[in-house]
Scaffold this motif. Structure first.
Motif, PDB file in Angstrom:
ATOM      1  N   UNK A  52       4.443 -45.101   9.972  1.00  0.00           N
ATOM      2  CA  UNK A  52       5.691 -45.693   9.506  1.00  0.00           C
ATOM      3  C   UNK A  52       6.458 -44.640   8.719  1.00  0.00           C
ATOM      4  N   UNK A  53       7.686 -44.350   9.152  1.00  0.00           N
ATOM      5  CA  UNK A  53       8.543 -43.389   8.468  1.00  0.00           C
ATOM      6  C   UNK A  53       9.536 -44.188   7.630  1.00  0.00           C
ATOM      7  N   UNK A  54       9.204 -44.366   6.350  1.00  0.00           N
ATOM      8  CA  UNK A  54       9.958 -45.254   5.477  1.00  0.00           C
ATOM      9  C   UNK A  54      11.296 -44.646   5.080  1.00  0.00           C
ATOM     10  N   UNK A  55      11.266 -43.369   4.680  1.00  0.00           N
ATOM     11  CA  UNK A  55      12.485 -42.609   4.377  1.00  0.00           C
ATOM     12  C   UNK A  55      12.244 -41.179   4.841  1.00  0.00           C
ATOM     13  N   UNK A  56      13.171 -40.283   4.513  1.00  0.00           N
ATOM     14  CA  UNK A  56      12.953 -38.886   4.854  1.00  0.00           C
ATOM     15  C   UNK A  56      11.763 -38.304   4.101  1.00  0.00           C
ATOM     16  N   UNK A  57      11.434 -38.908   2.946  1.00  0.00           N
ATOM     17  CA  UNK A  57      10.324 -38.388   2.134  1.00  0.00           C
ATOM     18  C   UNK A  57       9.051 -39.233   2.256  1.00  0.00           C
ATOM     19  N   UNK A  58       9.188 -40.531   2.384  1.00  0.00           N
ATOM     20  CA  UNK A  58       8.026 -41.420   2.352  1.00  0.00           C
ATOM     21  C   UNK A  58       7.573 -41.797   3.767  1.00  0.00           C
ATOM     22  N   UNK A  59       6.257 -41.809   3.966  1.00  0.00           N
ATOM     23  CA  UNK A  59       5.693 -42.267   5.239  1.00  0.00           C
ATOM     24  C   UNK A  59       4.332 -42.905   4.996  1.00  0.00           C
ATOM     25  N   UNK A  60       3.891 -43.659   5.985  1.00  0.00           N
ATOM     26  CA  UNK A  60       2.634 -44.395   5.896  1.00  0.00           C
ATOM     27  C   UNK A  60       1.878 -44.216   7.205  1.00  0.00           C
ATOM     28  N   UNK A  61       0.589 -43.916   7.136  1.00  0.00           N
ATOM     29  CA  UNK A  61      -0.239 -43.822   8.337  1.00  0.00           C
ATOM     30  C   UNK A  61      -1.535 -44.597   8.103  1.00  0.00           C
ATOM     31  N   UNK A  62      -2.101 -45.098   9.195  1.00  0.00           N
ATOM     32  CA  UNK A  62      -3.355 -45.841   9.098  1.00  0.00           C
ATOM     33  C   UNK A  62      -4.120 -45.716  10.409  1.00  0.00           C
ATOM     34  N   UNK A  63      -5.444 -45.776  10.313  1.00  0.00           N
ATOM     35  CA  UNK A  63      -6.326 -45.774  11.476  1.00  0.00           C
ATOM     36  C   UNK A  63      -7.423 -46.809  11.262  1.00  0.00           C
ATOM     37  N   UNK A  79      -0.545 -43.090   2.126  1.00  0.00           N
ATOM     38  CA  UNK A  79       0.841 -43.165   1.680  1.00  0.00           C
ATOM     39  C   UNK A  79       1.262 -41.750   1.296  1.00  0.00           C
ATOM     40  N   UNK A  80       2.234 -41.195   2.040  1.00  0.00           N
ATOM     41  CA  UNK A  80       2.596 -39.789   1.870  1.00  0.00           C
ATOM     42  C   UNK A  80       4.031 -39.653   1.382  1.00  0.00           C
ATOM     43  N   UNK A  81       4.249 -38.635   0.575  1.00  0.00           N
ATOM     44  CA  UNK A  81       5.594 -38.261   0.129  1.00  0.00           C
ATOM     45  C   UNK A  81       5.715 -36.750   0.223  1.00  0.00           C
ATOM     46  N   UNK A  82       6.840 -36.256   0.705  1.00  0.00           N
ATOM     47  CA  UNK A  82       6.994 -34.808   0.804  1.00  0.00           C
ATOM     48  C   UNK A  82       8.461 -34.430   0.814  1.00  0.00           C
TER      49      UNK A  82
END
Length: 809
Positions: free
Chosen positions: A669-680, A710-713
């Motif tokens: 899930x690409x929430x914003x240009x900075x925030x994303x979410x991944x799961x397996x 939960x990633x931010x970059x």
């Protein structure tokens, strides 16, 4: 006269100054991982009054912009980068862009050994790129695989890591490095640790094939294939020569790790050289605090004046002895005389110190009053790979590309064990030489049909000796070897694989391979009166695959794939004499046949406007003539004396059939240009049935496991807060062989061994201080959970603080 000369010199410098200024304003836009130039990057200022575009080599001139202007670098395949012109010029006129995961059209090489679009592949493939590897900062390549969230890893000791994929492990999975098969004739059915010989600092990307891969890779590729592609030397692209490198230091608190790494690259237009060295020093591993008490190390054995003493452990969470050190070296040389030919010479070397097999050191003795072993350790694990690859591009009569890969590998390993209060240490030493040659072709000229075909030859020869040492006087005498000395395993194969794009949204893939395997072993009857003195196996196998990838809509994909795999008996299967578990010994069995797997897999992927991507795959694998360890008779006897102990006789036999099925889910899930979410999330189950019809769980079926990130970059900082989860395996779900090792497990309310569920909360971050300097901070197992991954003999790290510093120049 002198004054006139000075005036002319000043005028010359004034005329030359704008030329130097123009050169100084030339910048290069490069891929952050490969450092190759990126063409067609748009560069503009805030009010878009000025715009320039990079050329094919990634260069552009910033002369039209003022030094204080803030510039944006934009490319559809990369994340945007912003900085002032002055900042860019101070950073050696280099701009590094990171790949945009939302726009990436991934290319994979594992299915055909040539580049193919991942979206056209009907089989599930997990890709771990260089950027993820750098960010995850794994200690070993086993940890690299585990960090993907899609591969389960078992550990019998700190110096280990045995991957499990879809209910299969060890010699039913295939390892490959730079196109060279790493599996050899003594890869065993028990847990193996050869993957740690691969230095994660040198890995550019890893591709994991889920399900049979025998069409391309032959024997052993039943459950999956793990391909490690290491970094390549970089040629000079925008100057006559280039020099770069990276230095890294890392420290981890849970095992007092100290790691140093250095790599250097020197490139010219047609020659390039890459050198790498990594040294790891790992101390004893500290387990967590909150969990089953059965995992604690309450006592350990010390030997003083040749006498074994059982001593209380002052810190039961310290798993001693478990520490070791490792050295990895790599040298690569590439020559590219023109656009048609390329020659690559790759050399890898890895060597560990002695390291304890921790799961054997915690086994209780028969009456449960102490420990069975005083010593059980592996000698240095050594691996050498020399690999020469020749590539040719061009319009041949029957190909558009040809690749010749030749390799020599040397493996060395040894085992040393001594029972408590027994002065005799038994040792075995194995050395293996492996030669291989692969010839692979690509033909993409036949309309919408691309064909890949090739041939392979592999030769293995095993040297094995045994000895026993009396620790009281140091005397050494001969004892049984682990394998028949001089045994040979070899295979010759040919394959063809085709890709046909029936429509722009529908691609078919099909292939087949014929492999023939020869095995020859002569048995030494000095120590054991084998009822045979030699064995010679010759068998062939035909395997195939057929599948399609279909996009009924641009944002919806379905894949369906059917494939077969096989594994031919190796030297470990037919000739091993080894203490497999307390009170049991495995003996040779020369009457074996290959085992076969039949697999079907269905996958689906849905993309919601590049904001949310859902993936799912379900599969069913049926294994026949499975090679399993079962009770056996040796020369009419069901028990024999082995290493001074009466032991039940067992042997590898074609004595079972099995089925494994499962479900694999993924989310991005690409929430914003900075925030994303991944799961397996991975769910696997399976059963095997022996010749008597007895049904039991499959040994290498992992518990349900998953992760959530939960990633931010941004361009300078990357963070990841994540959860790892592992489900429970009850006593009834444990394989029979695992129930016989209760010392590895916790105890349920009925007093039976079982594998409890667990979770960990973790955090990792990477800060880019400058274009060259990067620091990382990782906190693993924040809540200090005490747990063991399924079938493991050593507990996982407790609270673990990992710090790292890298400088790229």
């Amino acid at each position: 006269m002198k004054s006139s000369t000075n005036i002319r010199g000043i005028l010359f410098l004034l005329l030359l100054f704008p030329f130097h200024l123009a050169i100084a304003q030339k910048v290069y836009v490069l891929d952050a991982e490969s450092e190759e130039g990126i063409g067609n990057v748009i560069v503009y200022n805030e009010d878009r009054s000025g715009t320039v575009i990079t050329g094919i080599d990634g260069s552009c001139d910033l002369e039209i912009f003022k030094r204080t202007e803030r510039l944006t670098f934009r490319h559809m395949g990369y994340l945007s980068f912003k900085a002032t012109k002055a900042q860019i010029l101070r950073q050696n006129s280099r701009v590094y862009l990171n790949v945009n995961p939302q726009q990436l059209e991934e290319v994979v090489m594992s299915i055909s050994k040539w580049e193919q679009q991942k979206k056209d592949i009907p089989q599930k493939i997990a890709s771990i790129d260089a950027r993820s590897i750098t960010f995850n900062n794994p200690q070993t390549s086993a940890d690299l695989l585990q960090s993907s969230g899609k591969v389960y890893v078992q550990k019998s000791q700190l110096g280990g890591g045995s991957p499990m994929i879809r209910g299969f492990a060890t010699n039913r999975l295939l390892l490959s490095v730079d196109g060279v098969r790493m599996n050899n004739a003594i890869f065993r059915g028990g847990n193996i640790q050869n993957v740690i010989s691969i230095d994660p600092f040198t890995v550019k990307n890893t591709e994991v094939i889920f399900g049979p891969g025998s069409v391309i890779y032959g024997s052993d590729a039943i459950g999956g294939v793990m391909n490690f592609f290491t970094k390549k030397p970089m040629f000079a692209s925008y100057s006559d020569k280039t020099f770069s490198g990276m230095a890294t230091y890392r420290h981890a608190t849970a095992n007092n790790e100290n790691t140093i790494h250095l790599d250097l690259n020197f490139g010219r237009k047609t020659w390039a050289f890459l050198s790498s060295i990594t040294y790891n020093d790992f101390g004893d591993l500290q387990m967590g605090k909150n969990g089953p008490r059965e995992y604690l190390r309450d006592s350990y054995v010390v030997t003083e004046n040749n006498t074994d003493i059982l001593r209380p452990n002052p810190n039961p969470r310290r798993q001693l002895p478990s520490g070791y050190n490792q050295l990895n070296l790599m040298q690569k040389i590439s020559h590219k005389p023109n656009n048609s030919w390329e020659y690559d010479l790759n050399m890898h070397y890895s060597e560990t110190s002695d390291y304890s097999r921790y799961d054997r050191l915690i086994r209780p003795n028969r009456d449960g009053t102490g420990l069975r072993s005083a010593e059980w350790f592996y000698g240095p694990q050594k691996w050498w790979l020399s690999n020469l690859q020749v590539y040719k591009k061009g319009r041949g009569k029957f190909y558009d590309g040809v690749k010749l890969t030749t390799a020599y590998q040397y493996f060395e390993e040894s085992r040393n064990e001594r029972n408590f209060a027994n002065p005799i240490r038994y040792s075995t030493l194995e050395k293996l030489n492996a030669l291989s040659a692969n010839l692979d072709f690509e033909n993409k000229k036949i309309g919408n049909f691309r064909m890949y075909y090739g041939a392979e030859y592999v030769f293995n020869q095993v040297a094995s000796v045994g000895s026993q040492t009396d620790i009281t006087d140091g005397s050494v005498s001969n004892s049984p070897s682990r394998y028949p000395d001089g045994a040979i395993w070899q295979t010759l194969a040919g394959y063809v694989n085709g890709e046909y794009k029936l429509k722009p949204n529908l691609t078919f893939l099909a292939g087949m391979r014929y492999s023939h395997v020869w095995t020859q072993a002569d048995f030494d009857t000095t120590f054991y009166p084998f009822p045979f003195d030699e064995t010679s196996l010759s068998n062939g196998a035909l395997t195939g695959s057929l599948g399609f990838s279909w996009f009924p809509k641009a944002d919806l994909q379905f894949t369906l794939n059917g494939s077969t795999g096989f594994r031919s008996p190796n030297i470990d299967d037919i000739g091993k004499v080894f203490d497999s578990e307390p009170g049991a010994v495995v003996v040779p069995n020369p009457d074996l046949e290959p085992e076969y797997a039949y697999n079907v897999e269905l996958g689906v992927k849905k993309n919601f406007q590049d904001k949310l991507v859902l993936k799912g795959a379900t599969y069913y694998t049926y294994l026949v003539d499975a090679l399993v360890r079962r009770n056996f008779e040796f020369d009419g006897e069901s028990e024999i004396i082995y290493n001074g102990e009466l032991s039940r006789v067992q042997a590898i036999q074609n004595a079972a059939k099995a089925y494994v099925y499962g479900l694999e889910l993924g989310l991005q899930a690409f929430l914003t240009d900075q925030w994303s979410l991944t799961a397996n999330y991975t769910l696997t189950d399976g059963r095997e049935e022996d010749q008597e019809g007895v049904d039991s769980p499959v040994r290498h079926v992992a518990p349900t496991f998953g992760d959530l990130h939960l990633l931010w970059k941004n361009q300078w900082l990357e963070t990841d807060f994540f959860l790892n989860y592992n489900g429970e395996l009850s006593f009834d779900d444990l394989a029979v062989s695992e129930r016989n090792k209760p010392f590895l497990y916790a105890v349920d309310s009925n007093g039976n061994p079982y594998s409890p569920s667990w979770y960990t909360l973790n955090f990792r971050s990477r800060i880019k201080i400058s274009n060259g300097l990067t620091t990382s901070l990782i906190v693993e197992n924040m809540t200090n959970q005490l747990y063991r991954t399924y079938s493991s003999g050593i507990s996982a790290p407790g609270f673990n603080l990992i710090t790292g510093l890298s400088y790229k120049f």
